[in-house]
Design a protein around this motif. Structure first.
Motif, PDB file in Angstrom:
ATOM      1  N   ASP A  17      10.963 -23.001  18.006  1.00 58.29           N
ATOM      2  CA  ASP A  17      10.857 -21.874  17.083  1.00 58.29           C
ATOM      3  C   ASP A  17      11.896 -20.820  17.469  1.00 58.29           C
ATOM      4  O   ASP A  17      12.778 -21.083  18.291  1.00 58.29           O
ATOM      5  N   GLU A  18      11.779 -19.633  16.887  1.00 56.20           N
ATOM      6  CA  GLU A  18      12.761 -18.578  17.155  1.00 56.20           C
ATOM      7  C   GLU A  18      12.796 -18.199  18.636  1.00 56.20           C
ATOM      8  O   GLU A  18      13.859 -17.935  19.192  1.00 56.20           O
ATOM      9  N   LYS A  19      11.625 -18.164  19.272  1.00 58.17           N
ATOM     10  CA  LYS A  19      11.569 -17.804  20.691  1.00 58.17           C
ATOM     11  C   LYS A  19      12.294 -18.842  21.539  1.00 58.17           C
ATOM     12  O   LYS A  19      13.031 -18.504  22.468  1.00 58.17           O
ATOM     13  N   TYR A  21      14.734 -20.928  20.636  1.00 59.70           N
ATOM     14  CA  TYR A  21      16.191 -20.892  20.454  1.00 59.70           C
ATOM     15  C   TYR A  21      16.806 -19.596  20.994  1.00 59.70           C
ATOM     16  O   TYR A  21      17.979 -19.578  21.359  1.00 59.70           O
ATOM     17  N   ALA A  22      16.005 -18.522  21.050  1.00 60.10           N
ATOM     18  CA  ALA A  22      16.511 -17.287  21.652  1.00 60.10           C
ATOM     19  C   ALA A  22      16.786 -17.484  23.136  1.00 60.10           C
ATOM     20  O   ALA A  22      17.718 -16.910  23.694  1.00 60.10           O
ATOM     21  N   ARG A  26      22.429 -21.410  21.110  1.00 59.26           N
ATOM     22  CA  ARG A  26      22.987 -22.422  20.217  1.00 59.26           C
ATOM     23  C   ARG A  26      23.587 -23.565  21.027  1.00 59.26           C
ATOM     24  O   ARG A  26      24.396 -23.349  21.923  1.00 59.26           O
ATOM     25  N   SER A  76      11.343  -9.315  18.668  1.00 56.16           N
ATOM     26  CA  SER A  76      12.343 -10.344  18.386  1.00 56.16           C
ATOM     27  C   SER A  76      13.604 -10.076  19.196  1.00 56.16           C
ATOM     28  O   SER A  76      14.042  -8.931  19.312  1.00 56.16           O
ATOM     29  N   THR A  78      17.638 -11.915  19.953  1.00 58.28           N
ATOM     30  CA  THR A  78      18.593 -12.963  19.644  1.00 58.28           C
ATOM     31  C   THR A  78      18.996 -13.668  20.931  1.00 58.28           C
ATOM     32  O   THR A  78      18.764 -13.153  22.037  1.00 58.28           O
TER      33      THR A  78
END
Length: 339
Positions: A17-19, A21-22, A26, A76, A78
């Motif tokens: 999830d976003e966490k 990938y943070a 990438r 959140s 990045t």
């Protein structure tokens, strides 16, 4: 010689999830970065990290990882921000976990705005303690952004009744010629960076409401003449392009209960004559006055894309070399005239 124990730890990061990938970045870019800066070996397998290395270094990385995961649970981040926190973790105190006091503002996107570098922390603390603060340094160091966050925090806490954002309407190296429209439409392009920072922190509709009610006012510096500003948080951005007269005029507008932050980059003066910069003059005149503080940023504080810090360093090196060449030419000309 004392032997250093090698250990292996496994950490399950959970679902993709976003966490997740943070943290990993990438194409596992952050994992490679963590391996290098913490001097350990990290092997990603699915959502699990296998961490190998000297016990002390592995423990340090695990402490960092734990702090990041806690932050991601409440806000959140990045992948680039997580990477930046890793750098600060190693360079500063070794403690990444932010206390509630360090959070300046929670944006409408649930992102916590906090100082990321030592200088940024000193800047925020200076704003809290002083009536007037000058933030001087290159682009991308968070001077204006943090000042905006502090202004909104003061407004939310009812320490001030309004926010005033201003900057000189000076063309940055190009002649734009005649601009059509009303006065507001003519100066809007010069003030757009302030709008961008504002919309990044609060909801667009709420920002428009506050602008319409003059709770937040954005205006060119020339419009400040003749006013006395009480109970306001005032930010003068791009102050290096304010003339001597404008700087004196602005600083004497300060009223009771007001707080002022002046930001600028003395290496990017767009006035016809750089020596006419009001910011340069103010640095000499106001130094040492009680209630006024100066915070100097460097390329080490740049929180934009990492390439920005490299670009700033390259330009500074080029300008130093250019100054040396120019001085040498002047000395040669003087020597020739004396001969």
């Amino acid at each position: 010689m004392i032997s250093k124990t090698a250990v292996e730890e496994r950490v399950e990061l959970g679902r993709y999830d976003e966490k997740f990938y943070a943290i990993v970045g990438r194409a596992d870019e952050n994992i490679r970065y963590f391996s290098k800066v913490f001097d350990i070996r990290i092997v990603p397998r699915g959502t699990e990290l296998i961490i190998k290395g000297e016990e002390g270094k592995v423990r340090k990385f695990l402490a960092f990882l734990s702090a990041v995961i806690k932050r991601l649970e409440r806000e959140s981040l990045t992948a680039a921000e997580v990477k930046e926190y890793a750098k600060n973790f190693l360079e500063e105190t070794g403690e990444l976990e932010r206390t509630e006091e360090e959070i300046i503002l929670i944006t409408h996107r649930r992102r916590a705005i906090t100082p990321r570098t030592v200088t940024q922390r000193r800047y925020v603390e200076a704003i809290r303690k002083n009536d007037v603060v000058f933030g001087i340094g290159p682009a991308g160091t968070g001077k204006t952004y943090l000042a905006m966050a502090m202004a909104l925090a003061h407004l939310k806490e009812q320490k001030v009744n309004k926010i005033i954002l201003t900057r000189p309407a000076v063309e940055a190296g190009e002649k734009l010629g005649f601009l059509p429209g009303t006065i507001a439409e003519k100066v809007d392009p010069y003030l757009r960076p302030l709008y961008d920072a504002l919309y990044d922190m609060i909801d667009y509709d709420k920002a428009m409401y506050m602008l319409e009610r003059n709770i937040i006012e954005i205006a060119p510096l020339a419009f400040m003449r003749g006013r006395t500003l009480n109970d306001a948080f005032i930010i003068l951005d791009e102050a290096q392009n304010a003339t001597r007269e404008q700087m004196k005029m602005f600083l004497t507008r300060i009223g009771f209960g007001s707080k002022v932050v002046v930001t600028g980059d003395i290496t990017q003066i767009d006035l016809p004559k750089k020596e006419h910069s009001g910011l340069l003059e103010a640095l000499h005149i106001l130094k040492g006055l009680e209630g006024i503080d100066f915070v100097w940023f460097s390329q080490e504080d740049v929180v934009r894309h990492p390439i920005v810090a490299k670009i700033i360093s390259a330009y500074e090196a080029y300008e130093r070399d250019s100054d040396k060449v120019q001085k040498k030419k002047v000395q040669e000309e003087v020597s020739q005239q004396e001969d």
